[in-house]
Design an enzyme around this catalytic site. Sequence first.
Site: not given
Length: 276
Positions: A46, A51, A76, A109
């Site tokens: 994931d 990120y 996401k 997200h």
Amino acid sequence: MTDQPMIALNDGGAMPQFGLGSWQTPQDEAARVVQTALNVGYRSIDTAAVYGNEQGLGEGLRAAHVDPGQVFITTKLWNERHGYDSALKAFDESLQRLGLERLDLYLIHWPAPSRGLYVDSWRALVRLKEEGRVLSIGVSNFEPEHLERIIGETGVVPAVNQIELHPRFQQQALREVHARYGIATESWSPLGRGALLDNPVVERIADKHGKTPAQVVIRWHLDSGLIVIPKSVSPDRIRQNFAVFDFELDAEDMAAFAGLDSAEGRGGPHPLTAPF
Ligand code: A2P
């Protein structure tokens, strides 16, 4: 896809119940972390555009020489990319960074309600699924009102809602809404960002099973029917977190875990007031 437990999704697909989280995994460590996890047996990873590690994760996937069809990849859509055209473009960019032609699961997200665009974003995800560029689509951090709105306006029910969920914050009310719609619940911060792991109740259950606190908390997610994605960058802890398929919690353990739930247990932002 794997011999690990799978969760059936409401669109006819399925995903591994267990995977690797990667929030706060730095880009320059991501390739090593993914290779370690895949060698240990993880089959689901994931990530999220925000990120900043999609490229490193993609490099790890290729270096591990695992058939891409054998690993389930989730990423996401970030809040700043909400909107129909913008979401389509953001998806292309994520795929490019990951080095993939097709994604397994794409999530919105956060609903980011102040932007007022999550329904448009959802329409973009519906199109991506229709085009076969992503196998399943879902959301993250959606409250019942956001779920009801996208379902009401498009008729398409998300396959997954990934939400903060751990024994200190068990989200029973939202899970009941998910059950009504057949939405799979995926837990983020499943270890409560580590804060649960010195809880005496958790330590007692861990001692009873000859396991670590993290292992019994992960087992609690599995035995609760949740999808769980513990994050670690440490090879030892990546291995440890996977060694959870040789025991089960009993009714007494589950009752003790139920007693840890707290209305004040949320550790991350609230979806309605998140400052981004
Ligand atoms: P690290 O990456 O250094 O292992 P969550 O998944 O709830 O967000 O928790 C992630 C946090 O828990 C990270 O800080 C991670 O640190 C730590 N962590 C992951 N697995 C374990 C474990 N088995 N024991 C202790 N801490 C862990």
